[in-house]
Design an enzyme around this catalytic site. Structure first.
Site, PDB file in Angstrom:
ATOM      1  N   ASP A  12       0.743  -1.305   0.015  1.00 35.50           N
ATOM      2  CA  ASP A  12       0.023  -0.047  -0.134  1.00 35.50           C
ATOM      3  C   ASP A  12       1.010   1.260  -0.081  1.00 35.50           C
ATOM      4  OD1 ASP A  12      -2.396   1.535   0.154  1.00 35.50           O
ATOM      5  OD2 ASP A  12      -2.570   1.244   2.172  1.00 35.50           O
ATOM      6  N   HIS A  29       2.722   3.694  -8.815  1.00 33.37           N
ATOM      7  CA  HIS A  29       2.668   2.215  -8.918  1.00 33.37           C
ATOM      8  C   HIS A  29       3.869   1.773  -9.890  1.00 33.37           C
ATOM      9  CE1 HIS A  29      -1.293   2.097  -7.561  1.00 33.37           C
ATOM     10  NE2 HIS A  29      -1.764   2.974  -8.671  1.00 33.37           N
ATOM     11  N   LEU A 122      11.048 -20.442  -5.657  1.00 34.23           N
ATOM     12  CA  LEU A 122      10.038 -19.343  -4.895  1.00 34.23           C
ATOM     13  C   LEU A 122       8.676 -19.308  -5.779  1.00 34.23           C
ATOM     14  CD1 LEU A 122       9.588 -16.971  -3.047  1.00 34.23           C
ATOM     15  CD2 LEU A 122      10.547 -15.466  -4.813  1.00 34.23           C
ATOM     16  N   GLU A 191       1.710 -13.539  11.671  1.00 33.72           N
ATOM     17  CA  GLU A 191       2.097 -12.411  12.429  1.00 33.72           C
ATOM     18  C   GLU A 191       2.058 -11.283  11.669  1.00 33.72           C
ATOM     19  OE1 GLU A 191       2.931 -12.773  15.597  1.00 33.72           O
ATOM     20  OE2 GLU A 191       2.818 -15.061  15.669  1.00 33.72           O
TER      21      GLU A 191
END
Ligand code: FPP
Length: 224
Positions: A12, A29, A122, A191
């Site tokens: 954000d 962006h 990944l 978390e």
């Protein structure tokens, strides 16, 4: 020290970054995409297995058309330019969300997923047109339709995150403390770190600072 397999991020603050620098929201962006690349690189270095990035929510359609088009064009050219590089880095790309985009973008997304589907280093889950509430409603409907028991295991089979372990860590940048309809089921025991910096300002050092804190938390999962 807590193991860290899966990091989820609410990226954000792009729009505010653009305006803060006397540029456009869209410039924010574009700058945000540089941070995406940095965080992917660092995640590989840290041997993180899953990185889930919230790029576009089901609610983001309410933004001006110009901004929406910019975001999807940015994503399109990013994938066209970089999918080969991502593939060479053994990265698997998975879209979580409902692929209701232009024919061209849908095709690029499908090809990118297919090309990288066997990769192992990944897994990047790109949340695009993603909303947790509709994900859950659809999953419950599927459980009902298939006449199977309503339990965590069966529900999990119909979530968009099927076969992906729940996030250990959720980071939201941009100095806002809310979840914005992101992975509401999956973050039950994650978390959560709220970061003041705007996404384009966030860097590897910030990422490592949060991870260091995460590693030292006593995670109880309801026990004592
Ligand atoms: C939230 O910031 C960010 C988004 C809605 C888009 C996220 C997109 C990127 C990080 C770049 C593109 C990524 C890819 C993978 C191509 P905001 O616009 O809500 O910021 P604000 O709160 O300051 O308005």
């Amino acid at each position: 020290m807590n193991p860290l397999r899966h990091v989820a991020i609410i990226m954000d603050g792009n729009g505010r970054w653009g305006l803060k620098h006397k540029k456009s929201r869209n410039a924010g962006h574009r700058a945000g995409l540089n941070t995406v690349e940095k965080i992917i690189k660092e995640s590989i270095r840290l041997k993180i297995k899953y990185l889930t990035l919230y790029a576009f929510s089901t609610e983001n359609w309410k933004r001006p058309k110009k901004e929406i088009n910019f975001l999807f064009n940015l994503l399109e050219s990013f994938l066209v330019d970089k999918i080969e590089v991502l593939h060479k880095q053994n990265i698997k790309l998975k879209i979580i969300g409902y692929k209701k985009f232009s024919k061209k973008l849908n095709k690029i997304l499908n090809l990118s997923e297919k090309k990288t589907s066997k990769n192992k280093t990944l897994q990047i889950n790109l949340a695009l047109n993603y909303g947790s509430k509709s994900e859950l409603i659809n999953a419950f409907k599927s459980v009902q339709k298939n006449k199977i028991g309503i339990n965590e295991k069966n529900l999990g089979k119909y979530l968009l995150t099927k076969n992906i372990p729940d996030p250990d860590l959720l980071i939201r940048t941009g100095n806002t403390k809310r979840l914005s309809n992101f992975l509401l089921w999956q973050i039950a025991y994650s978390e959560i770190f709220f970061e003041k910096k705007l996404w384009p300002e966030f860097n590897q050092k910030d990422y490592n600072r949060i991870i260091k804190k995460f590693k030292n938390i006593k995670r109880n999962f309801g026990k004592i």
